[in-house]
Design a protein around this motif. Structure first.
Motif, PDB file in Angstrom:
ATOM      1  N   ILE A 136       0.743  -0.950   0.294  1.00  0.00           N
ATOM      2  CA  ILE A 136      -0.714  -0.599  -0.231  1.00  0.00           C
ATOM      3  C   ILE A 136       0.732   1.288   0.148  1.00  0.00           C
ATOM      4  CG2 ILE A 136      -1.946  -0.509   0.935  1.00  0.00           C
ATOM      5  CD1 ILE A 136      -1.129   0.164   3.902  1.00  0.00           C
ATOM      6  N   GLU A 137       0.135   2.552  -0.587  1.00  0.00           N
ATOM      7  CA  GLU A 137       0.828   3.859  -0.277  1.00  0.00           C
ATOM      8  C   GLU A 137       0.617   4.335   1.546  1.00  0.00           C
ATOM      9  OE1 GLU A 137       2.907   4.154  -2.931  1.00  0.00           O
ATOM     10  OE2 GLU A 137       2.585   2.824  -3.494  1.00  0.00           O
ATOM     11  N   ASN A 138       1.856   5.537   0.733  1.00  0.00           N
ATOM     12  CA  ASN A 138       1.753   6.384   2.122  1.00  0.00           C
ATOM     13  C   ASN A 138       0.539   7.653   1.804  1.00  0.00           C
ATOM     14  OD1 ASN A 138       4.072   4.675   3.203  1.00  0.00           O
ATOM     15  ND2 ASN A 138       5.248   6.830   2.046  1.00  0.00           N
ATOM     16  N   LYS A 139       0.053   7.852   2.847  1.00  0.00           N
ATOM     17  CA  LYS A 139      -0.895   9.095   3.041  1.00  0.00           C
ATOM     18  C   LYS A 139      -0.795  10.073   3.649  1.00  0.00           C
ATOM     19  CE  LYS A 139      -5.611   9.295   3.055  1.00  0.00           C
ATOM     20  NZ  LYS A 139      -6.293   9.460   0.613  1.00  0.00           N
ATOM     21  N   PHE A 140      -0.887  11.250   2.840  1.00  0.00           N
ATOM     22  CA  PHE A 140      -0.470  12.296   3.675  1.00  0.00           C
ATOM     23  C   PHE A 140      -1.884  13.959   4.016  1.00  0.00           C
ATOM     24  CE2 PHE A 140       3.335  10.869   1.493  1.00  0.00           C
ATOM     25  CZ  PHE A 140       3.978  10.831   3.365  1.00  0.00           C
ATOM     26  N   TYR A 141      -1.950  13.867   4.960  1.00  0.00           N
ATOM     27  CA  TYR A 141      -3.228  15.191   4.983  1.00  0.00           C
ATOM     28  C   TYR A 141      -2.585  16.562   5.411  1.00  0.00           C
ATOM     29  CZ  TYR A 141      -4.407  10.843   6.158  1.00  0.00           C
ATOM     30  OH  TYR A 141      -5.129   8.806   6.483  1.00  0.00           O
ATOM     31  N   GLU A 142      -3.013  17.280   4.915  1.00  0.00           N
ATOM     32  CA  GLU A 142      -3.117  18.841   5.175  1.00  0.00           C
ATOM     33  C   GLU A 142      -4.127  19.653   5.936  1.00  0.00           C
ATOM     34  OE1 GLU A 142      -0.755  22.367   5.837  1.00  0.00           O
ATOM     35  OE2 GLU A 142      -0.426  20.401   5.411  1.00  0.00           O
ATOM     36  N   SER A 143      -3.997  20.162   6.826  1.00  0.00           N
ATOM     37  CA  SER A 143      -5.304  20.622   7.489  1.00  0.00           C
ATOM     38  C   SER A 143      -6.730  20.199   7.104  1.00  0.00           C
ATOM     39  CB  SER A 143      -5.322  21.747   6.342  1.00  0.00           C
ATOM     40  OG  SER A 143      -4.158  22.554   7.525  1.00  0.00           O
ATOM     41  N   ASP A 144      -6.776  19.042   7.239  1.00  0.00           N
ATOM     42  CA  ASP A 144      -8.006  18.061   7.170  1.00  0.00           C
ATOM     43  C   ASP A 144      -8.767  18.575   7.463  1.00  0.00           C
ATOM     44  OD1 ASP A 144      -9.437  15.805   6.859  1.00  0.00           O
ATOM     45  OD2 ASP A 144      -8.012  14.946   5.804  1.00  0.00           O
ATOM     46  N   SER A 145     -10.380  19.150   7.994  1.00  0.00           N
ATOM     47  CA  SER A 145     -11.293  18.995   7.980  1.00  0.00           C
ATOM     48  C   SER A 145     -12.678  18.266   8.115  1.00  0.00           C
ATOM     49  CB  SER A 145     -11.764  20.192   7.541  1.00  0.00           C
ATOM     50  OG  SER A 145     -12.172  20.471   5.943  1.00  0.00           O
ATOM     51  N   THR A 146     -12.441  16.868   8.134  1.00  0.00           N
ATOM     52  CA  THR A 146     -12.736  15.759   8.162  1.00  0.00           C
ATOM     53  C   THR A 146     -13.880  15.712   8.933  1.00  0.00           C
ATOM     54  OG1 THR A 146     -11.396  14.274   6.550  1.00  0.00           O
ATOM     55  CG2 THR A 146     -13.156  12.912   7.516  1.00  0.00           C
ATOM     56  N   PHE A 147     -13.381  16.026  10.149  1.00  0.00           N
ATOM     57  CA  PHE A 147     -14.168  15.992  11.233  1.00  0.00           C
ATOM     58  C   PHE A 147     -15.409  17.298  11.376  1.00  0.00           C
ATOM     59  CE2 PHE A 147     -11.069  12.494  11.993  1.00  0.00           C
ATOM     60  CZ  PHE A 147     -12.210  11.119  12.382  1.00  0.00           C
ATOM     61  N   GLN A 148     -14.634  18.222  10.288  1.00  0.00           N
ATOM     62  CA  GLN A 148     -15.878  18.961  11.097  1.00  0.00           C
ATOM     63  C   GLN A 148     -17.163  19.067   9.859  1.00  0.00           C
ATOM     64  OE1 GLN A 148     -13.871  22.999  10.143  1.00  0.00           O
ATOM     65  NE2 GLN A 148     -12.823  22.545  11.668  1.00  0.00           N
ATOM     66  N   ILE A 149     -17.463  17.732   9.012  1.00  0.00           N
ATOM     67  CA  ILE A 149     -18.206  17.671   7.894  1.00  0.00           C
ATOM     68  C   ILE A 149     -19.908  17.299   8.505  1.00  0.00           C
ATOM     69  CG2 ILE A 149     -19.551  16.044   6.191  1.00  0.00           C
ATOM     70  CD1 ILE A 149     -16.305  14.979   5.162  1.00  0.00           C
ATOM     71  N   ARG A 150     -19.853  17.298   9.632  1.00  0.00           N
ATOM     72  CA  ARG A 150     -21.241  16.399  10.412  1.00  0.00           C
ATOM     73  C   ARG A 150     -21.469  17.885  11.243  1.00  0.00           C
ATOM     74  NH1 ARG A 150     -21.763  11.284  14.099  1.00  0.00           N
ATOM     75  NH2 ARG A 150     -24.330  12.085  14.756  1.00  0.00           N
ATOM     76  N   ILE A 190       4.154   4.224   5.486  1.00  0.00           N
ATOM     77  CA  ILE A 190       5.079   2.366   6.117  1.00  0.00           C
ATOM     78  C   ILE A 190       6.114   2.851   5.657  1.00  0.00           C
ATOM     79  CG2 ILE A 190       4.640  -0.006   4.383  1.00  0.00           C
ATOM     80  CD1 ILE A 190       2.624   1.579   5.043  1.00  0.00           C
ATOM     81  N   LYS A 191       6.456   2.362   6.925  1.00  0.00           N
ATOM     82  CA  LYS A 191       8.058   2.383   7.242  1.00  0.00           C
ATOM     83  C   LYS A 191       8.617   1.196   7.196  1.00  0.00           C
ATOM     84  CE  LYS A 191       7.635   6.227   9.244  1.00  0.00           C
ATOM     85  NZ  LYS A 191       8.613   7.726   9.212  1.00  0.00           N
ATOM     86  N   SER A 192       8.722   0.621   6.808  1.00  0.00           N
ATOM     87  CA  SER A 192       9.168  -1.341   6.400  1.00  0.00           C
ATOM     88  C   SER A 192       8.612  -2.227   5.797  1.00  0.00           C
ATOM     89  CB  SER A 192       9.332  -2.350   7.644  1.00  0.00           C
ATOM     90  OG  SER A 192      10.169  -1.627   8.627  1.00  0.00           O
ATOM     91  N   ARG A 193       8.556  -1.520   4.017  1.00  0.00           N
ATOM     92  CA  ARG A 193       7.855  -2.430   3.046  1.00  0.00           C
ATOM     93  C   ARG A 193       7.757  -3.658   3.636  1.00  0.00           C
ATOM     94  NH1 ARG A 193       4.282   0.691   0.493  1.00  0.00           N
ATOM     95  NH2 ARG A 193       4.390   2.703   0.699  1.00  0.00           N
ATOM     96  N   ILE A 194       9.471  -4.008   3.667  1.00  0.00           N
ATOM     97  CA  ILE A 194       9.241  -6.166   4.025  1.00  0.00           C
ATOM     98  C   ILE A 194       9.798  -6.084   4.865  1.00  0.00           C
ATOM     99  CG2 ILE A 194      10.883  -7.986   3.104  1.00  0.00           C
ATOM    100  CD1 ILE A 194      10.362  -6.398   0.155  1.00  0.00           C
ATOM    101  N   PHE A 195       9.058  -6.766   6.444  1.00  0.00           N
ATOM    102  CA  PHE A 195       9.549  -7.250   7.103  1.00  0.00           C
ATOM    103  C   PHE A 195       9.778  -8.729   7.291  1.00  0.00           C
ATOM    104  CE2 PHE A 195       4.543  -6.709   6.694  1.00  0.00           C
ATOM    105  CZ  PHE A 195       4.860  -7.600   7.836  1.00  0.00           C
ATOM    106  N   PRO A 196      10.572  -8.785   8.656  1.00  0.00           N
ATOM    107  CA  PRO A 196      10.634 -10.391   8.865  1.00  0.00           C
ATOM    108  C   PRO A 196       9.286 -10.331   9.661  1.00  0.00           C
ATOM    109  CG  PRO A 196      12.590  -8.971  10.218  1.00  0.00           C
ATOM    110  CD  PRO A 196      12.037  -8.093   9.392  1.00  0.00           C
TER     111      PRO A 196
END
Length: 245
Positions: A129-143, A170-176
């Motif tokens: 899976i890919e990394n995901k980034f958020y900048e001043s996300d207002s998701t919790f203001q929708i309701r 994702i800090k370790s894409r392959i891990f033991p």
């Protein structure tokens, strides 16, 4: 994604019948659970969806003395998201694949149709899976909720006055990964058994996925929190085993 994984597993099982002509093949479905660790000063923003599903296929060689060796392939999928109070923010699911050589021992219980297998596998987990980034996300203001002015007119305000900035990385894409398990088998024919299986997946990397929110603004106050998981898990599985020859 599920369809592609199933095709890969079926191809693997077909190959096992040629690679190990006197071997046993197993296919199982399970319900794994992971844990998330927390640090910071804002306990209200929590990671949810700790549970998931898994599919495991293995090809085994079982000798007359009970010694087992083979390979274990699997995929685990977990829901993903976080929650504040009664509002939930869903993200793309977390999934990882595993490739694990294994060894073990099988013991038949005398004068019964039951047998017990003890296996231990060691190999790698892989996260695509890919990394995901958020900048001043207002998701919790929708309701929103409606309030009333003194003159009787109404207006709406966010139910939760919360915004955040941060990332899921994702800090370790392959891990033991170490995977000990115990299986209880019940014979349903000369070559087939049904089994229940208890599994531990032990990651040797402390923080495989880190969800870091260095800036959370709630009602004009600033906070920070970090969620992390090693992707270690516990799992209960049910499955079917077939002896090729």
């Amino acid at each position: 994604m599920f369809k592609n994984v199933l095709i890969i597993l079926l191809l693997f099982l077909a190959l096992q019948s040629k690679v190990y002509p006197q071997s046993t093949i197993n296919l199982s479905f399970g319900f794994p659970k992971i844990n998330w660790d927390y640090s910071g000063n804002f306990d209200g923003l929590r990671t949810v969806y700790r549970n998931g599903w898994s599919i495991t296929a293995s090809g085994l060689k079982i000798k007359k003395n009970g010694f087992i060796y083979g390979i274990d392939l699997g995929v685990n999928r977990y829901g993903n998201g976080f929650q504040f109070e009664f509002m939930r923010y869903d993200l793309k699911e977390i999934h990882h694949f595993s490739i694990l050589p294994l060894i073990g021992y099988e013991h038949h219980l005398r004068e019964t149709k039951f047998s017990v297998r003890f296996n231990s596998a060691f190999g790698i987990g892989i996260i695509p899976i890919e990394n995901k980034f958020y900048e001043s996300d207002s998701t919790f203001q929708i309701r929103r909720v409606v309030k009333q002015n003194a003159d009787g007119s109404t207006y709406s305000v966010p139910l939760y006055d919360l915004t955040f900035s941060g990332s899921q990385e994702i800090k370790s894409r392959i891990f033991p990964l170490i995977k000990p398990n115990i299986e209880l088998h019940y014979s349903i024919g000369g070559r087939s058994t049904l089994f229940a299986k208890g599994t531990l997946g032990i990651s040797l990397v402390e923080d495989v996925i880190v969800r870091d929110f260095p800036e959370i603004i709630y009602e004009s106050e600033e906070y920070q929190v970090t969620h992390s998981t090693s992707l270690s898990y516990s799992c209960l599985e049910i499955g079917y085993s077939y002896r090729v020859k």
